[in-house]
Every structure is written in structure tokens, then in C-alpha cells.
Write an enzyme that holds these catalytic residues in place. Sequence first.
Site, mmCIF file in Angstrom:
data_model
loop_
_atom_site.group_PDB
_atom_site.id
_atom_site.type_symbol
_atom_site.label_atom_id
_atom_site.label_comp_id
_atom_site.label_asym_id
_atom_site.label_seq_id
_atom_site.Cartn_x
_atom_site.Cartn_y
_atom_site.Cartn_z
ATOM 1 N N ARG A 35 -1.494 0.042 -9.505
ATOM 2 C CA ARG A 35 -0.514 -0.920 -9.853
ATOM 3 C C ARG A 35 -0.917 -2.264 -10.116
ATOM 4 N NH1 ARG A 35 3.699 2.203 -6.602
ATOM 5 N NH2 ARG A 35 2.762 3.900 -6.462
ATOM 6 N N ASP A 55 4.457 -4.119 -7.277
ATOM 7 C CA ASP A 55 3.972 -3.016 -6.701
ATOM 8 C C ASP A 55 4.380 -1.682 -7.167
ATOM 9 O OD1 ASP A 55 6.121 -4.074 -5.110
ATOM 10 O OD2 ASP A 55 5.942 -2.132 -4.184
ATOM 11 N N GLY A 72 0.823 -1.225 -0.059
ATOM 12 C CA GLY A 72 0.093 -0.050 -0.027
ATOM 13 C C GLY A 72 0.899 1.283 0.080
HETATM 14 P P1 AMP Z 1 9.200 0.970 -2.539
HETATM 15 O O1 AMP Z 1 10.164 -0.065 -2.691
HETATM 16 O O2 AMP Z 1 9.702 2.498 -2.393
HETATM 17 O O3 AMP Z 1 8.336 0.956 -4.069
HETATM 18 O O4 AMP Z 1 8.383 0.713 -1.427
HETATM 19 C C1 AMP Z 1 7.750 -0.464 -1.165
HETATM 20 C C2 AMP Z 1 6.752 -0.322 0.000
HETATM 21 O O5 AMP Z 1 7.221 0.270 1.098
HETATM 22 C C3 AMP Z 1 5.345 0.506 -0.275
HETATM 23 O O6 AMP Z 1 4.348 -0.090 0.311
HETATM 24 C C4 AMP Z 1 5.895 1.799 0.192
HETATM 25 O O7 AMP Z 1 4.952 2.549 0.446
HETATM 26 C C5 AMP Z 1 6.425 1.361 1.402
HETATM 27 N N1 AMP Z 1 7.615 2.461 1.864
HETATM 28 C C6 AMP Z 1 8.873 2.854 1.365
HETATM 29 N N2 AMP Z 1 9.527 3.784 2.053
HETATM 30 C C7 AMP Z 1 8.699 4.083 2.921
HETATM 31 C C8 AMP Z 1 8.791 4.971 4.219
HETATM 32 N N3 AMP Z 1 9.761 5.752 4.177
HETATM 33 N N4 AMP Z 1 7.443 5.003 4.854
HETATM 34 C C9 AMP Z 1 6.653 4.143 4.889
HETATM 35 N N5 AMP Z 1 6.490 3.355 3.796
HETATM 36 C C10 AMP Z 1 7.527 3.172 2.870
HETATM 37 MG MG MG Z 2 6.758 1.460 -4.561
#
Ligand code: AMP
Ligand code: MG
Length: 523
Positions: free
Chosen positions: A199, A269, A100
Site C-alpha cells: 500500500r 493505508d 500494519g
Molecule cells: P482499516 O480501517 O480496516 O483499513 O484498518 C486500519 C488499521 O487498523 C489497519 O492497521 C488494520 O490492520 C487495523 N485493524 C482494523 N481492524 C482490526 C482488528 N479487528 N484487529 C486488529 N487490527 C485491526
Molecule cells: Mg486497511
Amino acid sequence: MRLHFQDTFRTELPSDSNTTNDRRQVFEATHSYVTPRIPSTPQLIHVSDEVLDILCLSRKDSESKAFLDVFTGGKVPEGARPYAMAYAGHQFGNWAGQLGDGRAINLGEIVHNESRWALQLKGAGETPYSRTADGLAVLRSSIREHLCSEAMYHLGVPTTRSLSLALTGDEVLRDILYDGHPEYEKGAVVCRVAPSFIRFGNFELFASRKDVTTLRQLTNYTIRHFYPHLKPDSKSDVVKFFREVAEKTMSMVMHWQRVGFVHGVMNTDNMSILGLTIDYGPYGWLEGYDVNWTPNTTDRQNRRYRYGFQPYIALWNLTQLANALYPLVEEIPPLQEVIEHYQNQLEVFELTMMRKKLGLQIHQEDDKALIQSLQESLQLSETDMTIFFRELASINANTTLPENFFDLPISKAYYQPNEINSAILASWKAWLNKYIQRLQLETMPEHLRIDKMHNTNPKYVLRNYMAQLAIDATKKADYSLIEELYQLLKTPYAEHTNHEKWYAKRPEWARHKVGCSMLSCSS
Ligand code: AMP
Ligand code: MG
């Protein structure tokens, strides 16, 4: 500043009845209402004038207090009801369950001049999906996302856009290298803009829970709004929908291959249902051409998301989407047939893309071998991909190779000219002679071929060290390089003789520098 909110996603689809920001598993809902975090001392650093235009906002709007407040999360604009989307995903090949929008908050959809855009703040605080993280983003990664989204758009690569980049005035703790040395960094918020941020993972979430009702609602919604020529609630049209998503996804990835972009985290995602490049994290640009290169240090062992493998990963991700859509189709063969079609087409796609890069219009049986041997030669000694293909246009059907090979413009692309020994030289000469002979079969006028090649092979891309220089300058509160790069990358195929300094190989200092060749998911 007027923003005409006209939400469809949050109004047509079921929402979570809990409206707190507390972390939790969310069921039978496509989104949860959330409240963005109020930044302490927000400061706007950069605005994309082109995105302002598409949103029908003026320069003056962007200078207003209202703009700063709205696009940093400080004030919820009238008519908006912010929400975070629920999705799941496969990360690095493994099922990860519910993910999410953990640090993205959708302001909503605005309709201006009959076009509809979803606005999303990245880094505006926690949501029910933040899991163990803080919902924040740091300036370093926000600069990279803001500049790269726009650069990709101007390269002709389907992508989400970025309206604005702002500091929140708050500090964010990050351990860049995951080595137990976290440091405080400046927090930032980017406002991303796209027709939709749905997505593959949104579909996977409901399929994994056997929640066919919500899965169907989401699929019908997506078809109604983004594939309106297809019928909702039709098994055969779900297959057609899947085929179109596959087509767009493969086309997007072939653009990545063309310009040398490596996404770095092709988890499901991070795959847009509209075939847009989304989630600019530890991405990078090929400098030395190397099919095995990945910028993501977290993936250095398996290299799952390496350059040369991106088209196969796209197919793998599409297979996960097919699995998620299966409950709506209830037959495997039609979905399988789509995957197999694109598997079989991969070679054709690659050939078509490479022919363009080489300025070849007609099709010859031997083209595949010519391209393969080029890819091998490019990896004999580190050769800059962007410079090589840009300079290749200077070779024509009448070129005779000079006595001194280094008189050829393409030789500017070698990182270690002294490494070019006689064997490597022989291999290059053999390839170039074949290429010259191949050009002799073409009928396209020379100037047209050069034009076409120059419009396929960019002169300027957001090299990893360029973004890093822009990031380093901000330590002295100097934001001018962000604007300079933004302007330069608006016309990446143009010559820009006054910007020749950016048409250069990666400097040696950047070879092993964090942020240049080494990037992690810590953003
Ligand atoms: P990503 O690898 O950046 O696409 O992130 C994968 C998942 O981790 C997604 O659900 C993002 O919303 C969550 N996410 C990444 N960084 C953060 C953060 N700093 N705070 C909260 N959720 C995060
Ligand atoms: Mg992401």
C-alpha cells in the site's frame, strides 16, 4: 492440494527479528513473521470458482480438509512462512503513524502456471500490528468483502480478489454502532488474493522514520516485481514509477465513479500500490445519485470520503505517496509535476467516463455543460443511479418525449415519483431534449451505442441491501443467497431476465437500516 510457495516479499526484504505476535513498534523491517490463530470449528461457506481457477486449484481441492485448514489459518501449509506487513498511513487526513496488518496474515506468494499470487487471510488473529484490537473479522463484513471483491472484478474495476469465506466457529465481540452496546458475532476468515498487497502506507512508514535504506529496498522491490520495465535505483525511474501509480490510481477511481462505488475509507493505508481496490470495509453503492453521499457513519460529519470527492482524495493520497518517495528523488518539481498533471486531467477523465455512460462517441464543446446539468437534474429528486443509466440507453436520436413523462423507462429510477413536480419535470424534459439533439450528432449505429452503454452501465451491482439480505440469511444458517448473488454478479452487464427482482430500487425498509445505508468501521 498443492500450493507452490515461492516468496519474494518476505525473502528479498528485511524482516523483524522478533517473531512473537506481541504488539510493538517495528523498525527497519517490512514485515514480521506471525502464527495464524487456530480456529475452533472452521466451516467453509463459499469459494469463488473463478479464483480457484486462476490459482490452478480444483473444485475437489476446495472440498478437501487441507483447503479448509489452510484457508482458515488452522494449518500453515508446507513451504509457507506467514507474515504481517508493516505500514503506516494517513487516516481521515491525519498522520496515524505505524498501522500494519493488524488482522491480515499473508500466507505467502504462490506461483502456478507462471502467474504469481499473494494469498492473505483476513481475520486470522492478532499480529504485532493489532494495536488495541483483536485481529479478527466478523461474518457480516467478511461476506461483504468476499462478494464485493468478486463483483468489482466482474464490473471491470481493478481489485483484489477473494478466494474463500469461512466461519471460524469462534465468537467476536463488536459494537457496530459504537454506542456502548457490543454484541457477540460469528467470526470469519476471508482469503484475499492479489499480485501484491503493498500500500501507499508501506512507503510512508519508512519515509516518516527517515529510514531511507528500507524505503529504497521496498521501492526497488516494487519496481523489480511490478513495474519491471523501470530501473531500480534510478531517481528518474522513481518518478516514472510514481507516475504509473498515479495513472493506475486515477483510473481505478474513475471506474468507481462509473459504477457508483463509494469506498468509504480512502486512507493512505487502504491505497494499493498497484491501483487495486483494497480493504472492503464500510463501502457502499450509490442508490439515489448524490455526490455528497458516504456510507461510512464514522465520516458523516466531514464527509471526507463522499462519492463526488473520491478523485480529489485519490490526488491527496498520491501527494502523501510523493512525499514518501521524495527522499529517493531529492527534487520536488518532478513529483509535483505528476500531481499537477493528474489534477489538470481530472476534468478530462470525468468527461471521458461520463461520455461513455451517455453513449457519446464524438467530442462536442457543450458536452461538459450537458453532463453538469444531468448531474444537477439527478439530484433534484432521489433518482437511482444504476437504473437511470441502464434505462437511458432506451432513448435515441429519434425519441419524442411522450405525453406522459412516466411512460419513459428512465422514470423507473425515481424513488418518490409524486415528488416530481412541474419544475423538476421541466428540468428533465429540457435535459432530455438536449440529450436527444446531442445523439443526433452521433454517427454510431443505434445497436452499437446500446451495446456500449450496456457494457458501461451495469444492470446489477451489489446494492447495500442485497449484501445485508445475504448476511441476515446466515442467522438461519442459510448461505444460499451468497452463492446466488455471487453468480448473478459475475455478469453484471447482462440482462438476466430471470433475476429481475435484483434490478430494483432499494426497498424502503433498507433506507435507514444498519448495514444498508449505515456502516461503520466496526468490522
Ligand atoms: P482499516 O480501517 O480496516 O483499513 O484498518 C486500519 C488499521 O487498523 C489497519 O492497521 C488494520 O490492520 C487495523 N485493524 C482494523 N481492524 C482490526 C482488528 N479487528 N484487529 C486488529 N487490527 C485491526
Ligand atoms: Mg486497511
